[in-house]
Motif scaffolding. Structure first.
Motif, PDB file in Angstrom:
ATOM      1  N   ASP A 294       0.855  -1.195   0.000  1.00 47.09           N
ATOM      2  CA  ASP A 294       0.000   0.000   0.000  1.00 47.09           C
ATOM      3  C   ASP A 294       0.888   1.241   0.000  1.00 47.09           C
ATOM      4  O   ASP A 294       1.485   1.602   1.005  1.00 47.09           O
ATOM      5  N   SER A 296      -0.280   4.255  -0.874  1.00 44.09           N
ATOM      6  CA  SER A 296      -1.196   5.390  -0.990  1.00 44.09           C
ATOM      7  C   SER A 296      -0.728   6.602  -0.198  1.00 44.09           C
ATOM      8  O   SER A 296      -1.103   7.731  -0.524  1.00 44.09           O
ATOM      9  N   LYS A 321      -1.798   1.291  -5.108  1.00 44.71           N
ATOM     10  CA  LYS A 321      -2.595   2.469  -4.738  1.00 44.71           C
ATOM     11  C   LYS A 321      -1.782   3.761  -4.684  1.00 44.71           C
ATOM     12  O   LYS A 321      -2.189   4.727  -4.025  1.00 44.71           O
ATOM     13  N   PRO A 323      -0.817   7.277  -5.654  1.00 47.99           N
ATOM     14  CA  PRO A 323      -1.412   8.336  -6.485  1.00 47.99           C
ATOM     15  C   PRO A 323      -0.516   8.632  -7.691  1.00 47.99           C
ATOM     16  O   PRO A 323       0.705   8.739  -7.552  1.00 47.99           O
TER      17      PRO A 323
END
Length: 340
Positions: A294, A296, A321, A323
């Motif tokens: 992850d 993010s 994830k 961006p």
């Protein structure tokens, strides 16, 4: 004839000559469009043409696919306008803070750090200094109008500049570096260039991703952050085909031992039995995905071969994830890449 270019969402405007690329005009006007290679290979300058039309100079198809072009996407380093334009681009704050200069330098040291990598140190004239951001690069101005780009591997402290240069067999410049170049030789360059540097407006933990001599600008970034006392969390994943490609492994391990906010993960993809490698193996960006499924809440700064950079961005965004706008990259494109 000149055309007016309007950048959204900032609203910044600049003029572009009819035979000038959008990126060149933006740089001349001090507008900070993102860019890397300036030759249509790395896709760092990709943005969207909202209104107006352009044609593109030769570029690599992987940097701008036919589908992307049909959807209005453009490589601004290759795009020539034919009318006033409105473009959409993520501008880079601070990219024009320091003036681009042309200056001579003297080779003060040449150190072989791997069978195919040397570190050359450049001494600037006593009355000159080069202000730059850690992660940026310079272009050597060579005979016949040729240019070759190399990232500074040292933090911007107004001292000598070090570069990491890999031998490319038959290379116009690297053959000289590895055969005839000697201390006290004079080299002329232009810089600083590029928008690959740490975004200061964030305190997100950073994944620093490098392959081969893509370690050079990453080294400058780490040294700079150390100098200013930054406590941002950093983890460096450095990949090579064999252990010898991680030519400053000891330096990275020292950082990790001394800095609470720094971790280091070396990754080797093609170790031989005689290497006795017992560390991580495979593609370097796969190691990131295994450790950090992850992303993010992270920023990623990636530098190295275009295939590594492209694969990392696609996989990090799609599967971890990350961006899309938190992936910053400098793809090291060679003349062989540009010739494709």
């Amino acid at each position: 004839m000149t055309f007016q270019i309007t950048v959204q969402p900032s609203g910044h405007q600049f003029t572009c000559d009819e035979d000038e690329t959008i990126l060149a005009a933006a740089m001349r006007a001090g507008v900070g469009l993102p860019y890397g290679c300036k030759n249509g290979a790395c896709s760092s300058c990709k943005g969207k043409v909202i209104s107006g039309n352009v044609t593109h100079k030769p570029h690599q198809q992987r940097a701008l696919t036919e589908e992307e072009a049909a959807a209005g996407m453009s490589l601004f380093c290759c795009a020539i306008p034919h009318a006033d334009l409105v473009i959409e681009a993520r501008e880079v704050a601070g990219s024009s803070d320091y003036p681009v200069k042309k200056m001579p330098s003297r080779v003060s040291a040449i150190e072989k750090v791997a069978p195919d990598v040397v570190v050359i140190t450049l001494q600037l004239p006593a009355n000159e200094s080069l202000k730059y951001r850690a992660g940026q690069y310079i272009e050597f101005m060579l005979p016949g109008g040729k240019r070759r780009s190399y990232s500074m591997a040292t933090a911007p402290d107004n001292g000598p500049i070090s570069l990491h240069i890999r031998h490319m067999p038959g290379g116009f410049f690297t053959e000289q570096v590895f055969s005839t170049m000697k201390e006290r030789d004079i080299l002329r360059f232009e810089g600083p260039l590029g928008t690959f540097f740490v975004r200061d407006d964030s305190d997100k933990p950073m994944v620093l991703l490098a392959s081969g001599t893509g370690f050079a600008p990453i080294k400058a970034i780490v040294e700079h952050l150390n100098q200013i006392g930054s406590t941002r969390k950093m983890v460096l994943y450095w990949g090579g085909r064999r252990p010898q490609d991680l030519y400053m492994d000891a330096q990275c391990r020292e950082w990790a031992a001394k800095q609470a906010n720094f971790d280091y993960v070396p990754v080797v993809s093609n170790a031989l039995p005689e290497d006795n490698w017992t560390g991580r193996t495979g593609f370097v960006h796969h190691a990131v995905m295994a450790d950090l499924p992850d992303l993010s809440g992270h920023q990623v700064y990636a530098c190295g071969a275009p295939v590594m950079v492209e694969s990392a961005k696609a996989d990090f965004v799609a599967q971890c994830k990350l961006p899309d706008d938190e992936f910053y990259a400098d793809a090291f494109t060679t003349e062989a890449d540009l010739a494709k």
